[in-house]
Design a protein around this motif. Structure first.
Motif, mmCIF file in Angstrom:
data_model
loop_
_atom_site.group_PDB
_atom_site.id
_atom_site.type_symbol
_atom_site.label_atom_id
_atom_site.label_comp_id
_atom_site.label_asym_id
_atom_site.label_seq_id
_atom_site.Cartn_x
_atom_site.Cartn_y
_atom_site.Cartn_z
ATOM 1 N N GLY A 1 0.821 -1.213 0.000
ATOM 2 C CA GLY A 1 0.000 0.000 0.000
ATOM 3 C C GLY A 1 0.853 1.261 0.000
ATOM 4 N N ASP B 1 -2.696 -3.545 -6.090
ATOM 5 C CA ASP B 1 -2.082 -3.821 -4.787
ATOM 6 C C ASP B 1 -2.875 -4.948 -4.125
ATOM 7 O OD1 ASP B 1 -1.807 -3.852 -2.011
ATOM 8 O OD2 ASP B 1 -2.172 -1.715 -1.741
ATOM 9 N N ARG C 1 1.007 -0.126 12.429
ATOM 10 C CA ARG C 1 0.354 0.528 11.291
ATOM 11 C C ARG C 1 -0.926 1.246 11.709
ATOM 12 N NH1 ARG C 1 -1.274 -2.689 6.135
ATOM 13 N NH2 ARG C 1 -2.282 -4.068 7.613
ATOM 14 N N ARG D 1 -6.305 -1.439 11.915
ATOM 15 C CA ARG D 1 -7.187 -2.380 11.224
ATOM 16 C C ARG D 1 -7.544 -3.554 12.130
ATOM 17 N NH1 ARG D 1 -4.592 -3.382 5.381
ATOM 18 N NH2 ARG D 1 -5.083 -5.534 5.934
HETATM 19 MG MG MG Z 1 -2.236 -2.741 2.073
#
Ligand code: MG
Ligand code: AP5
Length: 215
Positions: free
Chosen positions: A14, A84, A123, A156
């Protein structure tokens, strides 16, 4: 140019897709991002995909193919695209060939599993536009806000240790065979993504420029 980014969860697909999109002025298409948006909106496709994502498994090939085919019909894809996270199985790669979805260059970003766990734990992703950050390696200018759209940055739900381990196992068994598939078509270029982010970006941009020159 028609690019595919391969690599395990957290490899930086990403992050590098965004850099490549800027340089080549073509859209970066993340199947994972499209699926997460569909889950948030609770569309029929989102409802099918929800359980697979939560378990760290792959969404069925037919569902993902349809997502990609629909996205590629849009005007911004007519001069090229960056995929992606698609294809992710040999079956998906063969379906692409059958539907004449072109691939010029495949960049595989390789990172050892132990580094990936740290990456994914730090992340943060923009809820609105999907831009990717890392609390240490790539922090936003304003804490918890997206630099690009001001959206809220969140962790996430599949970035938890148990699901990360499952995603890595799925990658090794189902996606890694694609390297051989594209190596035999002489489309594969490998970049080692374990250094500093800026070094990886430089390596990816150089690899794509070199591959483009040979097209
Ligand atoms: Mg990704
Ligand atoms: P998807 O959203 O594609 O997740 P993934 O493949 O698991 O990959 P990630 O998005 O987690 O990692 P990334 O490689 O993009 O890394 P990033 O740039 O964020 O898919 C999610 C799910 O959707 C799948 O599990 C599946 O269920 C489903 N799905 C999607 N596509 C599918 C398909 N084709 N078929 C079937 N199912 C599908 O970087 C990670 C972190 O590291 C960031 O914080 C970043 O800032 C940092 N970082 C990046 N590079 C570096 C570096 N060089 N040094 C230090 N830090 C770095």
């Amino acid at each position: 140019m028609k690019l595919v980014l391969l690599g395990p969860p957290g490899a930086g697909k990403g992050t590098q897709a965004a850099n490549l999109a800027k340089k080549y002025q073509i859209p970066a298409i993340s199947t994972g991002h499209i699926i997460r948006a569909a889950i948030s909106a609770q569309t029929p496709m989102g409802k099918i995909a929800e359980g697979f994502i939560a378990r760290g498994e792959l969404v069925p090939d037919d569902t993902v193919l349809e997502i990609v085919r629909n996205r590629l019909k849009e005007d911004d894809c007519q001069c090229g695209y960056i995929l992606d996270g698609f294809p992710r199985t040999l079956e998906q790669a063969k379906m692409m060939d059958e539907h004449e979805i072109g691939v010029d260059v495949v960049v595989d970003i390789e990172v050892p599993d132990e580094v990936l766990i740290e990456r994914l734990s730090g992340r943060r992703e923009c809820k609105k536009c999907g831009a990717t950050y890392h609390v240490l390696h790539n922090p936003p200018k304003v804490s918890e806000k997206c630099d690009q759209c001001g959206g809220e940055l969140v962790r996430r739900s599949d970035d938890v240790p148990e699901v990360i381990r499952k995603r890595l196992a799925v990658y090794h068994s189902q996606t890694e065979p694609l390297k051989e598939y594209y190596r035999s078509q002489e489309k594969l270029t490998i970049v080692y993504g374990q250094e500093e982010l800026a070094e990886t970006t430089h390596a990816v941009l150089s690899a794509v420029a070199e591959a483009e020159a040979g097209l």
